[in-house]
Design a protein around this motif. Structure first.
Motif, PDB file in Angstrom:
ATOM      1  N   ALA A  23       0.857  -1.187   0.000  1.00 52.15           N
ATOM      2  CA  ALA A  23       0.000   0.000   0.000  1.00 52.15           C
ATOM      3  C   ALA A  23       0.895   1.239   0.000  1.00 52.15           C
ATOM      4  N   THR A  24       0.298   2.403  -0.291  1.00 50.71           N
ATOM      5  CA  THR A  24       1.023   3.665  -0.274  1.00 50.71           C
ATOM      6  C   THR A  24       0.590   4.469   0.947  1.00 50.71           C
ATOM      7  N   THR A  25       1.534   4.794   1.799  1.00 51.70           N
ATOM      8  CA  THR A  25       1.257   5.567   3.002  1.00 51.70           C
ATOM      9  C   THR A  25       1.486   7.042   2.721  1.00 51.70           C
ATOM     10  N   PRO A  26       0.535   7.923   3.023  1.00 50.88           N
ATOM     11  CA  PRO A  26       0.771   9.357   2.824  1.00 50.88           C
ATOM     12  C   PRO A  26       1.791   9.892   3.824  1.00 50.88           C
ATOM     13  N   LEU A  27       2.574  10.837   3.375  1.00 50.12           N
ATOM     14  CA  LEU A  27       3.499  11.544   4.245  1.00 50.12           C
ATOM     15  C   LEU A  27       2.870  12.848   4.706  1.00 50.12           C
ATOM     16  N   LYS A  28       3.353  13.381   5.803  1.00 47.41           N
ATOM     17  CA  LYS A  28       2.922  14.693   6.266  1.00 47.41           C
ATOM     18  C   LYS A  28       4.152  15.559   6.515  1.00 47.41           C
ATOM     19  N   LYS A  29       3.988  16.857   6.289  1.00 50.57           N
ATOM     20  CA  LYS A  29       5.102  17.791   6.495  1.00 50.57           C
ATOM     21  C   LYS A  29       5.272  18.003   7.997  1.00 50.57           C
ATOM     22  N   ALA A  30       6.488  17.751   8.493  1.00 56.60           N
ATOM     23  CA  ALA A  30       6.745  17.878   9.930  1.00 56.60           C
ATOM     24  C   ALA A  30       7.514  19.141  10.271  1.00 56.60           C
ATOM     25  N   GLY A  31       8.106  19.791   9.271  1.00 53.88           N
ATOM     26  CA  GLY A  31       8.863  21.008   9.534  1.00 53.88           C
ATOM     27  C   GLY A  31       9.924  21.237   8.483  1.00 53.88           C
ATOM     28  N   ASP A  32      10.702  22.253   8.712  1.00 54.16           N
ATOM     29  CA  ASP A  32      11.831  22.588   7.839  1.00 54.16           C
ATOM     30  C   ASP A  32      13.068  22.789   8.696  1.00 54.16           C
ATOM     31  N   VAL A  33      14.222  22.479   8.139  1.00 48.86           N
ATOM     32  CA  VAL A  33      15.483  22.727   8.831  1.00 48.86           C
ATOM     33  C   VAL A  33      16.336  23.623   7.950  1.00 48.86           C
ATOM     34  N   SER A  34      16.812  24.724   8.528  1.00 51.23           N
ATOM     35  CA  SER A  34      17.655  25.667   7.795  1.00 51.23           C
ATOM     36  C   SER A  34      19.094  25.168   7.795  1.00 51.23           C
ATOM     37  N   VAL A  35      19.706  25.139   6.635  1.00 52.76           N
ATOM     38  CA  VAL A  35      21.087  24.681   6.510  1.00 52.76           C
ATOM     39  C   VAL A  35      22.017  25.847   6.844  1.00 52.76           C
ATOM     40  N   PRO A  36      22.874  25.708   7.851  1.00 52.22           N
ATOM     41  CA  PRO A  36      23.800  26.797   8.187  1.00 52.22           C
ATOM     42  C   PRO A  36      24.730  27.130   7.023  1.00 52.22           C
ATOM     43  N   ILE A  37      25.078  28.397   6.904  1.00 51.82           N
ATOM     44  CA  ILE A  37      25.963  28.845   5.839  1.00 51.82           C
ATOM     45  C   ILE A  37      27.416  28.748   6.310  1.00 51.82           C
ATOM     46  N   THR A  38      28.255  28.117   5.494  1.00 52.54           N
ATOM     47  CA  THR A  38      29.679  28.009   5.807  1.00 52.54           C
ATOM     48  C   THR A  38      30.487  28.456   4.589  1.00 52.54           C
ATOM     49  N   THR A  39      31.795  28.381   4.718  1.00 51.29           N
ATOM     50  CA  THR A  39      32.685  28.695   3.592  1.00 51.29           C
ATOM     51  C   THR A  39      33.548  27.495   3.221  1.00 51.29           C
ATOM     52  N   THR A  40      33.135  26.292   3.613  1.00 50.14           N
ATOM     53  CA  THR A  40      33.946  25.103   3.397  1.00 50.14           C
ATOM     54  C   THR A  40      34.086  24.783   1.907  1.00 50.14           C
ATOM     55  N   ALA A  41      35.314  24.542   1.475  1.00 47.76           N
ATOM     56  CA  ALA A  41      35.584  24.241   0.067  1.00 47.76           C
ATOM     57  C   ALA A  41      34.979  22.900  -0.320  1.00 47.76           C
ATOM     58  N   ASN A  42      34.373  22.869  -1.511  1.00 50.35           N
ATOM     59  CA  ASN A  42      33.795  21.639  -2.042  1.00 50.35           C
ATOM     60  C   ASN A  42      33.657  21.794  -3.545  1.00 50.35           C
ATOM     61  N   PRO A  43      33.475  20.695  -4.289  1.00 55.42           N
ATOM     62  CA  PRO A  43      33.459  20.784  -5.758  1.00 55.42           C
ATOM     63  C   PRO A  43      32.333  21.620  -6.331  1.00 55.42           C
ATOM     64  N   TYR A  44      31.273  21.899  -5.572  1.00 57.58           N
ATOM     65  CA  TYR A  44      30.100  22.580  -6.120  1.00 57.58           C
ATOM     66  C   TYR A  44      29.904  23.981  -5.569  1.00 57.58           C
ATOM     67  N   GLY A  45      30.931  24.503  -4.892  1.00 56.68           N
ATOM     68  CA  GLY A  45      30.901  25.880  -4.438  1.00 56.68           C
ATOM     69  C   GLY A  45      29.773  26.178  -3.470  1.00 56.68           C
ATOM     70  N   PHE A  46      29.177  27.363  -3.625  1.00 50.41           N
ATOM     71  CA  PHE A  46      28.133  27.814  -2.702  1.00 50.41           C
ATOM     72  C   PHE A  46      26.944  26.857  -2.692  1.00 50.41           C
ATOM     73  N   ALA A  47      26.533  26.382  -3.862  1.00 47.77           N
ATOM     74  CA  ALA A  47      25.385  25.479  -3.931  1.00 47.77           C
ATOM     75  C   ALA A  47      25.636  24.199  -3.154  1.00 47.77           C
ATOM     76  N   GLY A  48      26.872  23.711  -3.159  1.00 48.43           N
ATOM     77  CA  GLY A  48      27.191  22.484  -2.454  1.00 48.43           C
ATOM     78  C   GLY A  48      27.053  22.592  -0.951  1.00 48.43           C
ATOM     79  N   ARG A  49      27.028  23.818  -0.434  1.00 45.24           N
ATOM     80  CA  ARG A  49      26.885  24.031   1.006  1.00 45.24           C
ATOM     81  C   ARG A  49      25.425  24.127   1.433  1.00 45.24           C
ATOM     82  N   LEU A  50      24.498  24.090   0.482  1.00 45.46           N
ATOM     83  CA  LEU A  50      23.088  24.310   0.793  1.00 45.46           C
ATOM     84  C   LEU A  50      22.236  23.052   0.693  1.00 45.46           C
ATOM     85  N   LEU A  51      22.789  21.959   0.139  1.00 44.17           N
ATOM     86  CA  LEU A  51      21.993  20.782  -0.191  1.00 44.17           C
ATOM     87  C   LEU A  51      22.279  19.636   0.767  1.00 44.17           C
TER      88      LEU A  51
END
Length: 336
Positions: free
Chosen positions: A165-193
């Motif tokens: 069967a398919t169980t419905p999901l419900k939205k429980a909240g959102d979590v904000s991703v802290p902003i950093t300056t850590t180097a990674n292959p995808y630059g600024f976008a890589g720090r947000l995902l």
């Protein structure tokens, strides 16, 4: 100045102490996106692999060699994360959806001692989402964490999971991703995902990771969603991983483990810094009021202390600059 030094020093020490545990040289494990640690080794899974030999659950020994594999009874769409439940159940998160087109997502459940994954389908209440992270709360509730930039959505089943069967999901909240300056292959976008998640063995902490960092939250009373929504995380930099989409705690909870997509990837350990202990409160003299004590401090004695603190902070900042300059973003392709 003193507080920033105390906060930065453990993070830099942990990053500098990070190192490889072992290399996974099996050619089938080239798109690893899920990882958990077990008493006798590790379990890993690829994301949307095209080859049937790659669409398996791989059980590894402590030296990262493949001990055995478990096949899915039907083809998964895009397996992105692994979690161990409190009862030892292995959960495989078939939740990837790069094009945000799936009508349902799935969780594959492998009971302790079993080698037959069972599929449970779920559906979002507000349309399709791409997701790569799963958490299992201490009470066994699955929590899907979406890959929405900057503010990841948290979804939980709205009812008991039922096979067939398919169980419905419900939205429980959102979590904000802290902003950093850590180097990674995808630059600024890589720090947000958010690309992976894990729970500590005792359930007192959870961690979310991006392509650049891990963020560890304290959990009180098993309330994982509350911790993610309102808690203040500790940041563990994971600099310049080729394509970091997985994270796990060691079985003793003292370090994080990660592994990237790519040919013959290395399992990397990041020791977790201990939170700084609060300084003991000074005990005022029984015969001298507190204000009088402060007034009697020799002002000339403050100068060596100030110079010492400034020097210490300067060393921490210099180490941070050196770490960033030493590492450069690599190149890679984004996976499912």
């Amino acid at each position: 100045m003193v507080e920033w030094g105390m906060l930065l020093a453990p993070m830099l020490a942990a990053a500098m102490a990070a190192g490889p545990v072992c290399r996974i040289d099996d050619k089938r494990t080239d798109e690893l996106s899920g990882l958990v640690a077990t008493a006798d080794g590790y379990v890993v899974v690829n994301d949307g692999a095209d080859e049937a030999s790659h669409r398996k659950i791989f059980y590894l020994r402590k030296d990262c060699s493949v001990r055995r594999t478990v096949s899915f009874p039907s083809r998964p769409r895009d397996t992105e994360d692994l979690q161990l439940g409190p009862d030892g159940t292995l959960w495989v998160a078939d939740i990837g959806d790069n094009g945000s087109k799936r009508e349902t997502i799935g969780l594959w459940k492998v009971a302790p001692g079993s080698s037959k994954p069972r599929l449970y389908r779920m559906a979002y209440p507000d349309g399709a989402h791409d997701a790569e992270a799963l958490l299992i709360a201490p009470d066994g509730t699955p929590i899907v964490v979406t890959k929405s930039p900057g503010a990841a959505g948290l979804y939980t089943p709205d009812g008991a999971l039922k096979s067939g069967a398919t169980t419905p999901l419900k939205k429980a909240g959102d979590v904000s991703v802290p902003i950093t300056t850590t180097a990674n292959p995808y630059g600024f976008a890589g720090r947000l995902l958010v690309t992976g998640a894990a729970s500590s063995p005792d359930g007192s902490r959870v961690v979310l990771r991006t392509y650049a960092d891990a963020f560890e939250y304290d959990v009180t009373g098993g309330k994982v969603v509350e911790a993610l929504v309102s808690g203040t995380p500790r940041t563990i930099p994971l600099p310049d991983e080729p394509q970091g989409e997985s994270v796990a705690y060691t079985t003793d909870g003292t370090a994080l483990l990660t592994v990237s997509e790519g040919s013959e990837p290395s399992l990397i350990s990041y020791p977790l810094p201990s939170p700084p202990e609060p300084a003991p409160s000074p005990s005022p003299s029984r015969t001298q009021p507190v204000l009088a004590q402060k007034a009697t401090v020799d002002e000339s004695s403050r100068l060596p202390l100030v110079l010492f603190l400034l020097a210490g902070t300067g060393l921490v900042l210099a180490a941070a600059v050196a770490l960033v300059r030493r590492r450069r973003p690599g190149s890679g392709r984004t996976g499912e």
